[in-house]
Scaffold this motif. Sequence first.
Motif, PDB file in Angstrom:
ATOM      1  N   MET A   1      -7.957  17.203 -21.479  1.00 47.03           N
ATOM      2  CA  MET A   1      -7.403  16.294 -20.501  1.00 47.03           C
ATOM      3  C   MET A   1      -8.284  16.296 -19.257  1.00 47.03           C
ATOM      4  N   ASP A   2      -8.506  15.117 -18.729  1.00 46.85           N
ATOM      5  CA  ASP A   2      -9.307  14.943 -17.525  1.00 46.85           C
ATOM      6  C   ASP A   2      -8.360  14.517 -16.407  1.00 46.85           C
ATOM      7  N   ALA A   3      -7.879  15.483 -15.636  1.00 48.97           N
ATOM      8  CA  ALA A   3      -6.876  15.220 -14.597  1.00 48.97           C
ATOM      9  C   ALA A   3      -7.366  14.232 -13.550  1.00 48.97           C
ATOM     10  N   HIS A   4      -8.671  14.069 -13.432  1.00 46.02           N
ATOM     11  CA  HIS A   4      -9.228  13.166 -12.437  1.00 46.02           C
ATOM     12  C   HIS A   4      -9.429  11.756 -12.978  1.00 46.02           C
ATOM     13  N   LEU A   5      -9.168  11.551 -14.257  1.00 44.41           N
ATOM     14  CA  LEU A   5      -9.385  10.247 -14.866  1.00 44.41           C
ATOM     15  C   LEU A   5      -8.255   9.297 -14.483  1.00 44.41           C
ATOM     16  N   GLY A   6      -8.596   8.258 -13.767  1.00 45.04           N
ATOM     17  CA  GLY A   6      -7.658   7.204 -13.419  1.00 45.04           C
ATOM     18  C   GLY A   6      -8.114   5.914 -14.077  1.00 45.04           C
ATOM     19  N   LEU A   7      -7.332   4.865 -13.922  1.00 40.09           N
ATOM     20  CA  LEU A   7      -7.692   3.590 -14.541  1.00 40.09           C
ATOM     21  C   LEU A   7      -9.015   3.055 -14.004  1.00 40.09           C
ATOM     22  N   ALA A   8      -9.255   3.206 -12.712  1.00 39.14           N
ATOM     23  CA  ALA A   8     -10.509   2.723 -12.134  1.00 39.14           C
ATOM     24  C   ALA A   8     -11.707   3.467 -12.730  1.00 39.14           C
ATOM     25  N   GLU A   9     -11.590   4.786 -12.861  1.00 36.87           N
ATOM     26  CA  GLU A   9     -12.673   5.584 -13.443  1.00 36.87           C
ATOM     27  C   GLU A   9     -12.879   5.236 -14.913  1.00 36.87           C
ATOM     28  N   LEU A  10     -11.794   5.096 -15.664  1.00 38.06           N
ATOM     29  CA  LEU A  10     -11.903   4.727 -17.069  1.00 38.06           C
ATOM     30  C   LEU A  10     -12.566   3.361 -17.201  1.00 38.06           C
ATOM     31  N   GLY A  11     -12.152   2.403 -16.375  1.00 37.17           N
ATOM     32  CA  GLY A  11     -12.764   1.082 -16.410  1.00 37.17           C
ATOM     33  C   GLY A  11     -14.255   1.140 -16.113  1.00 37.17           C
ATOM     34  N   SER A  12     -14.638   1.954 -15.146  1.00 41.85           N
ATOM     35  CA  SER A  12     -16.049   2.113 -14.811  1.00 41.85           C
ATOM     36  C   SER A  12     -16.824   2.708 -15.976  1.00 41.85           C
ATOM     37  N   PHE A  34      -1.297   5.012 -19.626  1.00 44.64           N
ATOM     38  CA  PHE A  34      -0.719   3.801 -20.210  1.00 44.64           C
ATOM     39  C   PHE A  34       0.753   3.928 -20.579  1.00 44.64           C
ATOM     40  N   GLY A  35       1.292   5.138 -20.568  1.00 41.99           N
ATOM     41  CA  GLY A  35       2.700   5.342 -20.905  1.00 41.99           C
ATOM     42  C   GLY A  35       2.879   5.744 -22.354  1.00 41.99           C
ATOM     43  N   ILE A  36       4.142   5.968 -22.697  1.00 38.41           N
ATOM     44  CA  ILE A  36       4.447   6.379 -24.075  1.00 38.41           C
ATOM     45  C   ILE A  36       5.517   5.493 -24.689  1.00 38.41           C
ATOM     46  N   ASN A  37       5.769   4.367 -24.069  1.00 37.44           N
ATOM     47  CA  ASN A  37       6.792   3.470 -24.605  1.00 37.44           C
ATOM     48  C   ASN A  37       6.178   2.488 -25.609  1.00 37.44           C
ATOM     49  N   GLU A  38       6.992   1.541 -26.058  1.00 39.82           N
ATOM     50  CA  GLU A  38       6.571   0.624 -27.112  1.00 39.82           C
ATOM     51  C   GLU A  38       5.502  -0.371 -26.670  1.00 39.82           C
ATOM     52  N   VAL A  39       5.260  -0.517 -25.394  1.00 38.43           N
ATOM     53  CA  VAL A  39       4.237  -1.456 -24.942  1.00 38.43           C
ATOM     54  C   VAL A  39       2.916  -0.770 -24.555  1.00 38.43           C
ATOM     55  N   ALA A  40       2.856   0.534 -24.644  1.00 34.25           N
ATOM     56  CA  ALA A  40       1.646   1.271 -24.255  1.00 34.25           C
ATOM     57  C   ALA A  40       0.437   0.843 -25.082  1.00 34.25           C
ATOM     58  N   ARG A  43      -0.854  -2.372 -23.799  1.00 37.15           N
ATOM     59  CA  ARG A  43      -1.533  -2.173 -22.511  1.00 37.15           C
ATOM     60  C   ARG A  43      -2.957  -1.666 -22.706  1.00 37.15           C
ATOM     61  N   VAL A  44      -3.118  -0.662 -23.573  1.00 37.37           N
ATOM     62  CA  VAL A  44      -4.453  -0.102 -23.779  1.00 37.37           C
ATOM     63  C   VAL A  44      -5.358  -1.125 -24.469  1.00 37.37           C
ATOM     64  N   ALA A  45      -4.823  -1.911 -25.383  1.00 40.42           N
ATOM     65  CA  ALA A  45      -5.621  -2.941 -26.054  1.00 40.42           C
ATOM     66  C   ALA A  45      -6.095  -3.991 -25.051  1.00 40.42           C
ATOM     67  N   GLN A  46      -5.215  -4.415 -24.153  1.00 41.46           N
ATOM     68  CA  GLN A  46      -5.589  -5.397 -23.134  1.00 41.46           C
ATOM     69  C   GLN A  46      -6.620  -4.816 -22.168  1.00 41.46           C
ATOM     70  N   PHE A  47      -6.440  -3.565 -21.784  1.00 44.06           N
ATOM     71  CA  PHE A  47      -7.384  -2.903 -20.890  1.00 44.06           C
ATOM     72  C   PHE A  47      -8.758  -2.821 -21.552  1.00 44.06           C
ATOM     73  N   ALA A  48      -8.778  -2.434 -22.820  1.00 47.48           N
ATOM     74  CA  ALA A  48     -10.039  -2.348 -23.558  1.00 47.48           C
ATOM     75  C   ALA A  48     -10.717  -3.710 -23.617  1.00 47.48           C
ATOM     76  N   GLU A  49      -9.961  -4.737 -23.925  1.00 46.58           N
ATOM     77  CA  GLU A  49     -10.524  -6.080 -24.037  1.00 46.58           C
ATOM     78  C   GLU A  49     -11.122  -6.547 -22.708  1.00 46.58           C
ATOM     79  N   MET A  50     -10.470  -6.220 -21.601  1.00 47.23           N
ATOM     80  CA  MET A  50     -10.993  -6.589 -20.280  1.00 47.23           C
ATOM     81  C   MET A  50     -12.370  -5.977 -20.036  1.00 47.23           C
ATOM     82  N   HIS A  51     -12.644  -4.866 -20.700  1.00 46.66           N
ATOM     83  CA  HIS A  51     -13.912  -4.165 -20.526  1.00 46.66           C
ATOM     84  C   HIS A  51     -14.819  -4.339 -21.743  1.00 46.66           C
ATOM     85  N   HIS A  52     -14.538  -5.379 -22.549  1.00 50.86           N
ATOM     86  CA  HIS A  52     -15.362  -5.734 -23.712  1.00 50.86           C
ATOM     87  C   HIS A  52     -15.455  -4.607 -24.730  1.00 50.86           C
TER      88      HIS A  52
END
Length: 83
Positions: A1-12, A34-40, A43-52
């Motif tokens: 686990m990377d406690a410093h990993l946020g969405l901005a860092e992952l996107g970068s 991204f959460g652990i519910n049924e839409v997580a 969310r991760v698929a959309q995030f990935a697509e935004m970053h090609h």
Amino acid sequence: MDAHLGLAELGSRLNHLDAGAVLRISEQDYERLFGINEVAAERVAQFAEMHHCVSVSGANAVYFRKWSATQPELVQGDDAAFR
């Protein structure tokens, strides 16, 4: 686990991947970001697509693979993208 990993860092990190390169994040980071519910997964698929990238769940991790210039049409969650 990377406690410093946020969405901005992952996107970068995803933006700086070369075509075909793979980035792995732990299941714990995935759940924290991204959460652990049924839409997580959506969310991760959309995030990935935004970053090609395409995202695929694996054993205790989620993998992101940067689209190649010749295959920008890869479907999210397509295991063939990792072969």
